[in-house]
Design a protein around this motif. Structure first.
Motif, short mmCIF file in Angstrom:
data_model
loop_
_atom_site.label_atom_id
_atom_site.label_comp_id
_atom_site.label_asym_id
_atom_site.label_seq_id
_atom_site.Cartn_x
_atom_site.Cartn_y
_atom_site.Cartn_z
N UNK A 1 24.59 14.81 58.45
CA UNK A 1 25.20 15.31 59.69
C UNK A 1 26.10 14.22 60.26
N UNK A 2 27.15 14.65 60.96
CA UNK A 2 28.05 13.68 61.61
C UNK A 2 28.17 14.03 63.09
N UNK A 3 28.40 12.98 63.88
CA UNK A 3 28.67 13.18 65.31
C UNK A 3 30.11 12.76 65.55
N UNK A 4 30.88 13.70 66.11
CA UNK A 4 32.30 13.45 66.32
C UNK A 4 32.55 12.85 67.71
N UNK A 5 33.82 12.52 67.97
CA UNK A 5 34.19 11.89 69.24
C UNK A 5 33.78 12.74 70.44
N UNK A 6 33.83 14.07 70.29
CA UNK A 6 33.46 14.94 71.40
C UNK A 6 31.95 15.14 71.50
N UNK A 7 31.21 14.35 70.74
CA UNK A 7 29.74 14.37 70.74
C UNK A 7 29.14 15.57 70.03
N UNK A 8 29.97 16.44 69.45
CA UNK A 8 29.42 17.57 68.70
C UNK A 8 28.84 17.04 67.39
N UNK A 9 27.73 17.63 66.97
CA UNK A 9 27.11 17.23 65.72
C UNK A 9 27.23 18.37 64.73
N UNK A 10 27.62 18.04 63.51
CA UNK A 10 27.85 19.04 62.46
C UNK A 10 27.03 18.66 61.24
N UNK A 11 26.24 19.62 60.76
CA UNK A 11 25.43 19.41 59.56
C UNK A 11 26.14 19.96 58.33
N UNK A 12 25.92 19.32 57.18
CA UNK A 12 26.30 19.89 55.91
C UNK A 12 25.26 20.90 55.46
N UNK A 13 25.52 21.54 54.31
CA UNK A 13 24.59 22.56 53.81
C UNK A 13 23.39 21.96 53.09
N UNK A 14 23.47 20.69 52.76
CA UNK A 14 22.34 20.03 52.12
C UNK A 14 22.42 19.99 50.61
N UNK A 15 21.65 19.09 50.04
CA UNK A 15 21.47 19.00 48.58
C UNK A 15 19.99 19.20 48.30
#
Lengths: 109, 114
Positions: free
Chosen positions: A89-103
């Motif tokens: 998962x990453x946290x962007x400048x706007x503080x939104x967090x985005x997850x990948x689909x996983x392995x």
């Protein structure tokens, strides 16, 4: 658009066979990259946070690294109990967090 | 230290019915999150609370989903009316403060909409 892509989708390894999982990201102003482990029927469990390119963290058989475009989760001499889905998962400048689909990782005894 | 508690663990409903999920975060954690995880995908943030105030609900389908966090502790997430595409696991997480701190997840509620 901010995006996180994990590869491969699934990986089967023999016990003791080392490998790496990839997390590629495009995000405006990375403020943190996270690795989680998720077992079936359970919520994600925190593993690592990385903040800047060149940073590395280790825990037992796992080592996470970060570049400006991707992160790797290296698994050294895995055991069957390392079988799980690994989420990035990453946290962007706007503080939104985005997850990948996983392995989905499966370690064969 | 007790973890994040969620209930129920499983729920099966028919489309157009209503459903509610409950979350009790780790004691002392100010920030609470609700995620939706569809099978084979990563969690998607629905709403984030800081104490009892909403910080981010930009991905919450507000025509059918609602959430509240009374007294800055427990939280409930409601879906009314449910659609087939709402079938997913609903995860609750909490952290001491906002994003910089580690998020601790509950086991989730698996919702099946028939």
């Amino acid at each position: 658009e901010d995006q996180v892509t994990q590869s491969p989708e699934a990986l089967r390894l023999q016990e003791g066979e080392s490998s790496s999982l990839n997390c590629s990201y495009t995000v405006s102003g990375l403020r943190g990259l996270f690795w989680y482990r998720q077992d079936p029927g359970k919520g994600p469990e925190f593993l690592f946070t990385l903040y800047s390119a060149g940073e590395e963290k280790e825990k037992e058989r796992l080592k996470a690294t970060l570049t400006k475009k991707e992160s790797f989760l290296h698994i050294t001499a895995p055991k069957p109990e390392d079988s799980a889905t690994y989420l990035c998962a990453v946290r962007a400048r706007d503080d939104k967090i985005i997850f990948g689909k996983g392995t989905r990782l499966h370690i064969l005894p | 230290e007790a973890g994040v508690a969620q209930s129920p663990r499983y729920k099966i409903i028919e489309k157009r019915q209503s459903v509610a999920f409950w979350c009790n975060p780790i004691s002392g954690h100010a920030t609470l999150y609700w995620y939706q995880q569809i099978l084979g995908q990563g969690p998607k943030l629905l709403i984030q609370f800081q104490n009892n105030g909403v910080v981010d609900d930009s991905q919450l389908p507000k025509d059918r989903f609602s959430a509240e966090r009374l007294k800055g502790v427990d939280s409930t997430l409601k879906i009314q009316p449910a659609k087939l595409e709402d079938s997913a696991v609903y995860l609750c997480a909490s952290s001491l403060a906002q994003w910089k701190n580690i998020q601790y997840f509950g086991a989730g509620t698996r919702l099946s909409v028939l």
